[in-house]
Design a protein around this motif. Structure first.
Motif, PDB file in Angstrom:
ATOM      1  N   LEU A  92      16.118 -45.759  -4.085  1.00 32.71           N
ATOM      2  CA  LEU A  92      15.956 -47.074  -3.446  1.00 32.71           C
ATOM      3  C   LEU A  92      15.216 -48.063  -4.338  1.00 32.71           C
ATOM      4  O   LEU A  92      15.590 -49.236  -4.409  1.00 32.71           O
ATOM      5  CB  LEU A  92      15.238 -46.922  -2.102  1.00 32.71           C
ATOM      6  N   HIS A  93      14.166 -47.613  -5.008  1.00 36.05           N
ATOM      7  CA  HIS A  93      13.430 -48.500  -5.907  1.00 36.05           C
ATOM      8  C   HIS A  93      14.350 -48.988  -7.024  1.00 36.05           C
ATOM      9  O   HIS A  93      14.378 -50.177  -7.362  1.00 36.05           O
ATOM     10  CB  HIS A  93      12.215 -47.754  -6.468  1.00 36.05           C
ATOM     11  N   SER A  94      15.132 -48.081  -7.584  1.00 33.98           N
ATOM     12  CA  SER A  94      16.073 -48.448  -8.653  1.00 33.98           C
ATOM     13  C   SER A  94      17.150 -49.392  -8.144  1.00 33.98           C
ATOM     14  O   SER A  94      17.506 -50.369  -8.811  1.00 33.98           O
ATOM     15  CB  SER A  94      16.702 -47.178  -9.239  1.00 33.98           C
ATOM     16  N   LEU A  95      17.668 -49.116  -6.955  1.00 37.78           N
ATOM     17  CA  LEU A  95      18.678 -49.990  -6.343  1.00 37.78           C
ATOM     18  C   LEU A  95      18.145 -51.415  -6.191  1.00 37.78           C
ATOM     19  O   LEU A  95      18.834 -52.379  -6.548  1.00 37.78           O
ATOM     20  CB  LEU A  95      19.090 -49.439  -4.978  1.00 37.78           C
ATOM     21  N   CYS A  96      16.936 -51.545  -5.681  1.00 34.73           N
ATOM     22  CA  CYS A  96      16.341 -52.878  -5.498  1.00 34.73           C
ATOM     23  C   CYS A  96      16.258 -53.629  -6.821  1.00 34.73           C
ATOM     24  O   CYS A  96      16.598 -54.813  -6.892  1.00 34.73           O
ATOM     25  CB  CYS A  96      14.958 -52.764  -4.860  1.00 34.73           C
ATOM     26  N   ILE A 110      11.355 -46.409   2.805  1.00 36.88           N
ATOM     27  CA  ILE A 110      11.840 -47.735   3.158  1.00 36.88           C
ATOM     28  C   ILE A 110      11.696 -48.640   1.942  1.00 36.88           C
ATOM     29  O   ILE A 110      10.675 -48.622   1.262  1.00 36.88           O
ATOM     30  CB  ILE A 110      11.055 -48.314   4.350  1.00 36.88           C
ATOM     31  N   ALA A 111      12.724 -49.419   1.678  1.00 35.61           N
ATOM     32  CA  ALA A 111      12.680 -50.385   0.586  1.00 35.61           C
ATOM     33  C   ALA A 111      12.786 -51.787   1.168  1.00 35.61           C
ATOM     34  O   ALA A 111      13.568 -52.025   2.088  1.00 35.61           O
ATOM     35  CB  ALA A 111      13.820 -50.143  -0.388  1.00 35.61           C
ATOM     36  N   TYR A 134       9.644 -53.751  -2.840  1.00 31.47           N
ATOM     37  CA  TYR A 134       8.615 -52.730  -2.718  1.00 31.47           C
ATOM     38  C   TYR A 134       9.212 -51.556  -1.951  1.00 31.47           C
ATOM     39  O   TYR A 134       9.899 -51.749  -0.950  1.00 31.47           O
ATOM     40  CB  TYR A 134       7.379 -53.262  -1.982  1.00 31.47           C
ATOM     41  N   THR A 135       8.962 -50.363  -2.436  1.00 24.76           N
ATOM     42  CA  THR A 135       9.476 -49.148  -1.809  1.00 24.76           C
ATOM     43  C   THR A 135       8.301 -48.282  -1.417  1.00 24.76           C
ATOM     44  O   THR A 135       7.387 -48.075  -2.212  1.00 24.76           O
ATOM     45  CB  THR A 135      10.397 -48.382  -2.789  1.00 24.76           C
TER      46      THR A 135
END
Length: 134
Positions: free
Chosen positions: A20-24, A60-61, A45-46
């Motif tokens: 998720l952090h990478s996706l954001c 959660i992101a 922020y994740t």
């Protein structure tokens, strides 16, 4: 001790957090390619939050406007979600940095998580899953 510094986050972060952090970050990089905005107009922020008793933690992101009182960039990203996902995948795939990621496709100045816990390959995999979902 034998793990290269660039790969150590892969082993110290929960996989969903990494994805998720990478996706954001990958999505944020598409902003100047699609809208009259800067990638610095967004931040993310994740975090892992405790779930209800008896269930596991959930990750959660958040993606949000980083401009005071907002500027509409997050709304534009959400409204053009499919195009943003496609453009993020294209940008990451065509970046000449290889699999590690770089400031052009993945890392962000001012990342609240100091760009720790990022995986370009895992972020691209998640983008592919989103792009291929019905």
């Amino acid at each position: 001790d034998d793990i290269p510094h660039q790969l150590s986050p892969t082993f110290s972060y929960e996989p969903v957090h990494l994805a998720l952090h990478s996706l954001c970050h990958l999505l944020t990089k598409t902003v100047p390619l699609l809208f009259l905005a800067s990638h610095q107009d967004l931040s993310s922020y994740t975090e892992q939050r405790p779930a209800n008793i008896g269930t596991s933690h959930r990750t959660i992101a958040y993606i949000f406007d980083s401009v005071h009182e907002g500027c509409g960039t997050t709304e534009a990203l959400v409204n053009d979600w499919d195009n943003c996902v496609e453009k993020a995948l294209e940008l990451a795939t065509n970046c000449d940095c290889g699999d590690m990621g770089c400031p052009r496709c993945l890392t962000e100045i001012g990342c609240p998580e100091s760009n720790d816990g990022l995986s370009k390959l895992l972020g691209m995999w998640l983008l592919e899953q989103i792009a291929n979902s019905p």
